[in-house]
Structures are given as C-alpha cells and as structure tokens.
Design a protein around this motif. Structure first.
Motif, short mmCIF file in Angstrom:
data_model
loop_
_atom_site.label_atom_id
_atom_site.label_comp_id
_atom_site.label_asym_id
_atom_site.label_seq_id
_atom_site.Cartn_x
_atom_site.Cartn_y
_atom_site.Cartn_z
N ASP A 118 -10.90 10.28 12.90
CA ASP A 118 -10.22 11.70 12.76
C ASP A 118 -9.08 11.52 11.87
O ASP A 118 -8.35 10.63 11.62
N ASN A 119 -9.14 12.76 10.68
CA ASN A 119 -7.96 12.69 9.95
C ASN A 119 -6.73 12.48 10.40
O ASN A 119 -5.63 12.41 10.00
N ASP A 120 -6.58 13.24 11.59
CA ASP A 120 -5.12 13.17 12.20
C ASP A 120 -4.90 12.17 13.45
O ASP A 120 -3.81 12.42 14.12
N LEU A 121 -5.88 11.39 13.45
CA LEU A 121 -5.68 10.24 14.54
C LEU A 121 -4.67 9.30 14.38
O LEU A 121 -3.88 8.95 15.29
N LEU A 122 -4.24 8.95 12.99
CA LEU A 122 -3.37 8.03 12.72
C LEU A 122 -1.79 8.75 12.13
O LEU A 122 -0.98 7.92 11.61
N ILE A 123 -1.87 10.12 12.44
CA ILE A 123 -0.47 10.62 11.61
C ILE A 123 0.79 9.96 11.86
O ILE A 123 0.97 9.82 13.15
N ALA A 124 1.71 9.41 11.07
CA ALA A 124 2.75 8.88 11.32
C ALA A 124 2.97 7.77 12.23
O ALA A 124 3.97 7.42 12.70
N LYS A 125 1.77 7.20 12.25
CA LYS A 125 1.86 5.74 13.07
C LYS A 125 1.98 4.63 12.03
O LYS A 125 1.26 4.25 11.12
N VAL A 142 -5.42 -4.80 -1.16
CA VAL A 142 -4.74 -4.19 -0.09
C VAL A 142 -3.94 -3.02 -0.63
O VAL A 142 -4.00 -1.82 -0.07
N ASP A 143 -3.41 -3.23 -1.73
CA ASP A 143 -2.56 -2.01 -2.27
C ASP A 143 -3.54 -0.95 -3.13
O ASP A 143 -3.10 0.28 -3.02
N GLU A 144 -4.36 -1.23 -3.73
CA GLU A 144 -5.28 -0.42 -4.33
C GLU A 144 -6.08 0.14 -3.72
O GLU A 144 -6.45 1.51 -4.09
N GLN A 145 -6.44 -0.22 -2.41
CA GLN A 145 -7.56 0.35 -1.77
C GLN A 145 -7.32 0.79 -0.30
O GLN A 145 -7.60 2.06 0.17
N MET A 146 -6.44 0.02 0.39
CA MET A 146 -6.20 0.23 1.80
C MET A 146 -5.17 1.06 1.74
O MET A 146 -5.08 1.78 2.78
N ARG A 147 -4.07 1.00 0.98
CA ARG A 147 -2.73 1.73 1.06
C ARG A 147 -3.18 3.18 0.68
O ARG A 147 -2.81 4.21 1.44
N PRO A 148 -4.09 3.60 -0.30
CA PRO A 148 -4.42 5.15 -0.49
C PRO A 148 -5.14 5.60 0.66
O PRO A 148 -5.06 6.81 1.16
N LEU A 149 -5.89 4.66 1.21
CA LEU A 149 -6.86 5.00 2.36
C LEU A 149 -5.81 5.68 3.71
O LEU A 149 -6.16 6.63 4.38
N PHE A 150 -4.83 4.72 4.03
CA PHE A 150 -4.14 5.00 5.12
C PHE A 150 -3.08 6.22 4.71
O PHE A 150 -2.35 6.74 5.53
N ALA A 151 -2.73 6.26 3.26
CA ALA A 151 -2.20 7.51 2.93
C ALA A 151 -2.52 8.76 3.03
O ALA A 151 -2.21 9.76 3.69
N PHE A 152 -4.01 8.66 3.10
CA PHE A 152 -4.76 9.88 3.32
C PHE A 152 -5.13 10.16 4.59
O PHE A 152 -4.82 11.24 5.14
N LEU A 153 -4.76 9.03 5.76
CA LEU A 153 -4.89 9.28 7.02
C LEU A 153 -3.55 9.58 7.57
O LEU A 153 -3.48 9.71 8.77
N ARG A 154 -2.45 9.62 6.66
CA ARG A 154 -1.25 10.21 7.17
C ARG A 154 -0.54 9.22 8.10
O ARG A 154 0.36 9.63 8.68
N ALA A 155 -0.88 7.91 7.82
CA ALA A 155 -0.19 6.92 8.51
C ALA A 155 1.10 6.59 7.69
O ALA A 155 1.31 7.28 6.60
N ILE A 156 1.80 5.49 8.22
CA ILE A 156 3.14 5.21 7.71
C ILE A 156 2.79 3.50 7.57
O ILE A 156 3.11 2.75 8.15
N PRO A 157 2.29 3.09 6.22
CA PRO A 157 2.09 1.65 6.03
C PRO A 157 3.60 1.10 5.85
O PRO A 157 4.37 1.65 4.98
N ALA A 158 3.75 -0.31 6.46
CA ALA A 158 4.75 -0.99 6.00
C ALA A 158 4.87 -1.28 4.59
O ALA A 158 4.00 -1.42 4.09
N PRO A 159 6.20 -1.19 4.14
CA PRO A 159 6.26 -1.61 2.40
C PRO A 159 5.64 -2.89 2.27
O PRO A 159 4.84 -3.00 1.13
N THR A 160 5.59 -3.94 2.90
CA THR A 160 5.07 -5.24 2.73
C THR A 160 3.60 -5.43 3.15
O THR A 160 3.33 -5.10 4.42
N SER A 161 2.65 -5.65 2.24
CA SER A 161 1.16 -5.95 2.84
C SER A 161 0.88 -7.29 2.78
O SER A 161 1.68 -7.93 1.97
N LEU A 162 -0.24 -7.57 3.26
CA LEU A 162 -0.38 -9.14 3.42
C LEU A 162 -1.90 -9.09 2.95
O LEU A 162 -2.67 -8.62 3.01
#
Length: 238
Positions: A118-125, A142-162
């Motif tokens: 759901d688009n609202d499942l991960l809001i602010a997580k 990670v930053d080119e594909q995963m970060r935009p995906l989780f931005a769309f899901l409105r989660a809060i990705p940590a600044p450091t990706s692995l």
C-alpha cells in the motif's frame, strides 16, 4: 568513527522495545543481501542496548514468498502469508531492506514485492536501504533506484545507504558505513520524528480504504467525512 550518544533520560522511552524488521530479497544460501541486513540490524540492536533500551528483530525472506508474490501480482489479491508480512511491516518501528542487484537494477523479486505495498503502509517509517552485487559497478543502484522508490512510499530513508561488492566484505570501511547507517536509523526512531509526522499529517495523505497501514480506514466508522477531499468526493465545495 564517532558514534552519536543514544542515551535517553525518559524511562518510558528506555523501556519500549524497538521493533526492527529486516526485509531481504536474497535467494542464495547463504545470501550476501541477508548478511548485510543482519549486520546492520545487529549494530542497531547493540546501539539501543548500549543506551539502556531493548529491541526485537524480525526477518522477512522474500525468496520463500516468490510464488505468493507472483500470484498476488497477477490476481491483485495477496494471500494470507503476504497479509501477515504487510501487518509486520505496518507495526515495525524501523526497517532494514536489502536486495541483490541484477542487470544494473534491483532484483525483480524485490520490485514485485514493493509493487504490492500500500502506498501509505510505510509513511514516515525510518528505513536503511542496502544492496549487494558481484561488482562495484552497481554501487549507485541503492541511491538511484531504491531511494526514489521509498521516497514515493513516503518512508524516511536513513542518509547513509549501504552497498557491498565481494571486495568490500574484508574492508573495515564497510563496518564503518554499517555503524553510521545503524546510528542514523536508531536516532530517527528515538527522536520520534516518524510518529510525529504521521500524527500531524496523516489526514493530508491519500489512503487506501481497507489497506494494511496501522491507521488504515477499514469501515465507514473510520472515515472522516469532514475533510476537504471527502467533501469534494461527495459533490461539495471547498
């Protein structure tokens, strides 16, 4: 490396167990994607315990759910096992998600699973994003594909990706990046910023009725018909 102090003077905050859920799309045994996520989760747990708190870690392996995911993509109706996974994600305080990289992109299994959320499942997580691959040429996935995906899901990705390629596993720098990402995740959780954002802005988002988010509207009693959106839907005016 300097790690931020995580101690809290709030007794309630110190007693509440932080619920961390690892989502791994690795399919090999052993899986480097799972290993990277597990190391990050363990570091987060260590930081929480050093601050006098407690934490639990649950794991969702997408490999054994591949058939369930494919069936849900085709039918549009997730089965019981996926429903249970969605509930675990909704109730988590933080996520660590990790995927292998194939053909310069996240795995199809991982993306198919994400398509079912759901688009609202991960809001602010708060979430740590991680990936593994057979070559460092894929390090930007990670930053080119995963970060935009989780931005769309409105989660809060940590600044450091692995990211970890084979040569990274013996490098101390990977441990430093894991510690930094885990620290960021724990600080996001302990700050309460995710909960505060969801509390303050939840009614302003578009939600799926009967969805899997913990605050999802599941009956007419849950629906706030006084919002601007609902007045417009009923033919009214702002």
């Amino acid at each position: 490396m300097t790690v931020a102090t995580l101690h809290s003077n709030d007794p309630a905050e110190r007693q509440a167990a932080v619920r961390i859920v690892v989502v791994s799309a690795g399919v090999s045994d052993p899986s480097s994607s799972r290993l990277l996520a597990d190391r990050t989760a363990q570091k987060a747990v260590d930081l929480i315990q050093d601050a006098g708190g407690t934490a639990t870690v649950g794991t969702v392996e997408l490999g054994p759910l591949a058939v369930d995911i494919a069936q849900a993509i085709v039918s549009g109706h997730p089965g019981d096992r996926l429903q249970g996974v969605f509930e675990r994600l909704a109730s988590a305080d933080a996520l660590i998600v990790s995927t292998p990289v194939y053909k310069a992109g996240v795995s199809g299994l991982f993306k198919s699973f994400a398509d079912l959320l759901d688009n609202d499942l991960l809001i602010a997580k708060p979430v740590v994003l991680a990936a593994t691959a057979g070559t460092s040429r894929h390090s930007m996935v990670v930053d080119e594909q995963m970060r935009p995906l989780f931005a769309f899901l409105r989660a809060i990705p940590a600044p450091t990706s692995l990211f970890a390629a084979p040569e990274d596993w013996g490098d101390a720098d990977l441990g430093h990046r894991i510690a930094r990402a885990a620290t960021e995740l724990v600080l996001l959780v302990r700050s309460g910023v995710g909960t505060a954002i969801a509390d303050a802005a939840w009614s302003g988002y578009d939600h799926r009725f009967g969805g899997h988010a913990t605050r999802a509207e599941r009956s007419t009693d849950d629906v706030d018909f006084s919002t601007d959106l609902m007045r417009l839907a009923a033919g009214g005016k702002l």
